[in-house]
Enzyme design. Sequence first.
Site, mmCIF file in Angstrom:
data_model
loop_
_atom_site.group_PDB
_atom_site.id
_atom_site.type_symbol
_atom_site.label_atom_id
_atom_site.label_comp_id
_atom_site.label_asym_id
_atom_site.label_seq_id
_atom_site.Cartn_x
_atom_site.Cartn_y
_atom_site.Cartn_z
ATOM 1 N N GLY A 18 -4.931 25.268 -7.128
ATOM 2 C CA GLY A 18 -4.079 26.014 -6.228
ATOM 3 C C GLY A 18 -2.901 25.238 -5.668
ATOM 4 O O GLY A 18 -2.261 24.440 -6.362
ATOM 5 N N ASP A 59 -14.809 14.978 0.857
ATOM 6 C CA ASP A 59 -15.108 16.148 1.672
ATOM 7 C C ASP A 59 -14.339 15.983 2.971
ATOM 8 O O ASP A 59 -14.657 15.112 3.790
ATOM 9 C CB ASP A 59 -16.618 16.235 1.938
ATOM 10 C CG ASP A 59 -17.001 17.478 2.734
ATOM 11 O OD1 ASP A 59 -16.104 18.155 3.270
ATOM 12 O OD2 ASP A 59 -18.218 17.758 2.821
ATOM 13 N N ARG A 145 -8.911 39.236 8.483
ATOM 14 C CA ARG A 145 -8.639 37.798 8.431
ATOM 15 C C ARG A 145 -8.797 37.191 9.825
ATOM 16 O O ARG A 145 -8.007 36.364 10.239
ATOM 17 C CB ARG A 145 -7.233 37.530 7.877
ATOM 18 C CG ARG A 145 -7.059 37.849 6.407
ATOM 19 C CD ARG A 145 -7.830 36.906 5.524
ATOM 20 N NE ARG A 145 -7.666 37.195 4.107
ATOM 21 C CZ ARG A 145 -8.479 37.960 3.399
ATOM 22 N NH1 ARG A 145 -9.527 38.531 3.974
ATOM 23 N NH2 ARG A 145 -8.268 38.170 2.121
ATOM 24 N N TYR A 148 -9.901 33.316 9.890
ATOM 25 C CA TYR A 148 -8.896 32.625 9.073
ATOM 26 C C TYR A 148 -7.574 32.547 9.829
ATOM 27 O O TYR A 148 -6.940 31.486 9.920
ATOM 28 C CB TYR A 148 -8.709 33.360 7.748
ATOM 29 C CG TYR A 148 -7.609 32.799 6.881
ATOM 30 C CD1 TYR A 148 -7.801 31.618 6.167
ATOM 31 C CD2 TYR A 148 -6.378 33.443 6.759
ATOM 32 C CE1 TYR A 148 -6.792 31.090 5.365
ATOM 33 C CE2 TYR A 148 -5.371 32.929 5.964
ATOM 34 C CZ TYR A 148 -5.582 31.751 5.268
ATOM 35 O OH TYR A 148 -4.577 31.242 4.483
ATOM 36 N N LYS A 152 -5.450 29.229 11.171
ATOM 37 C CA LYS A 152 -4.100 28.918 10.711
ATOM 38 C C LYS A 152 -3.106 28.871 11.875
ATOM 39 O O LYS A 152 -2.128 28.112 11.838
ATOM 40 C CB LYS A 152 -3.656 29.926 9.648
ATOM 41 C CG LYS A 152 -4.438 29.794 8.342
ATOM 42 C CD LYS A 152 -4.345 28.382 7.767
ATOM 43 C CE LYS A 152 -5.032 28.241 6.431
ATOM 44 N NZ LYS A 152 -4.890 26.895 5.844
ATOM 45 N N VAL A 181 -0.447 33.999 -2.461
ATOM 46 C CA VAL A 181 -0.102 33.136 -3.584
ATOM 47 C C VAL A 181 -1.194 33.241 -4.644
ATOM 48 O O VAL A 181 -2.384 33.252 -4.328
ATOM 49 C CB VAL A 181 0.044 31.681 -3.120
ATOM 50 C CG1 VAL A 181 0.367 30.752 -4.292
ATOM 51 C CG2 VAL A 181 1.141 31.578 -2.058
ATOM 52 N N THR A 183 -3.525 31.940 -6.686
ATOM 53 C CA THR A 183 -4.347 30.752 -6.893
ATOM 54 C C THR A 183 -5.720 31.189 -7.403
ATOM 55 O O THR A 183 -6.081 32.368 -7.293
ATOM 56 C CB THR A 183 -4.536 29.986 -5.573
ATOM 57 O OG1 THR A 183 -5.272 30.817 -4.660
ATOM 58 C CG2 THR A 183 -3.190 29.625 -4.948
ATOM 59 N N PRO A 184 -6.512 30.270 -7.936
ATOM 60 C CA PRO A 184 -7.876 30.639 -8.348
ATOM 61 C C PRO A 184 -8.690 31.252 -7.206
ATOM 62 O O PRO A 184 -9.439 32.209 -7.413
ATOM 63 C CB PRO A 184 -8.461 29.306 -8.806
ATOM 64 C CG PRO A 184 -7.282 28.530 -9.295
ATOM 65 C CD PRO A 184 -6.167 28.897 -8.358
ATOM 66 N N ARG A 204 1.020 44.672 -1.129
ATOM 67 C CA ARG A 204 1.421 44.347 0.233
ATOM 68 C C ARG A 204 2.553 43.328 0.282
ATOM 69 O O ARG A 204 3.002 42.959 1.356
ATOM 70 C CB ARG A 204 0.222 43.852 1.033
ATOM 71 C CG ARG A 204 -0.325 42.517 0.626
ATOM 72 C CD ARG A 204 -1.610 42.195 1.371
ATOM 73 N NE ARG A 204 -2.016 40.806 1.165
ATOM 74 C CZ ARG A 204 -3.140 40.289 1.663
ATOM 75 N NH1 ARG A 204 -3.955 41.045 2.367
ATOM 76 N NH2 ARG A 204 -3.434 39.016 1.450
#
Length: 244
Positions: A18, A59, A145, A148, A152, A181, A183-184, A204
């Site tokens: 990503g 990690d 979200r 999340y 952020k 974006v 990304t995987p 969206r």
Amino acid sequence: MSDRLKGKRAFVTAASAGIGRACAIAFARQGASVFATDIDENGLATLKNEGITDTARLDARDTAAVNAIADKVGRVDILLNAAGFVHHGTILDCTDEDWDFSFDLNAKSMHRTIRAFLPKMLEARRGSIVNISSGAGVFKAAPNRYVYSATKAAVAALTRAVAADFVGKGIRCNCICPGTVQTPSMLGRAAAAGPDGLEMFVSRQPMGRLGTPEEIAALAVYLASDESSFTTGVAHAIDGGWTL
């Protein structure tokens, strides 16, 4: 290869896939010496094909491990924090464990790496810290979200605080706030949403398409380079118009 980052040393988290991977590769192509980390060692191994040989499993939730690798790597000019997790759901879907995990990985990981690498940056009186945040929570609310977005928003506030504390000491700290974006991780969430999941994510976006990791990396290169030497403490939206 260009020379926009020639002679600079970069440390990147979540570099296996990503946005983190795209940033690590872009830094290397612009002349930086890159130390790439992730918990996915198989993904890290593929970076050798991109000219990045300094890699290690890390990690970002492990304070002792972060401190140890900072001691091993030594001074860096660029710190790119990309580790993160997208929790799906409202407050009713967020357990205490979900909250703690999300904040630990999305925000506290950046606290750990900045705290570990900043002292040597200060000794050298130079350094650019780039944190990956999100348009969600910083500029706009997004459905499902909850935690999340909270993490952020914390990243953006953390970024401004670091920038303000060390603005006169050669340290710059900025964050990037992407829209959706490809990304995987994002494709996995789209698949989990059902057969129309990807179409939903695309719909969206006002531009009618998803962003690419390479587009985010291009902004990261600018913020890491001396070209942005007058820029600090800013949350940079790069979202295809999602927050308009």
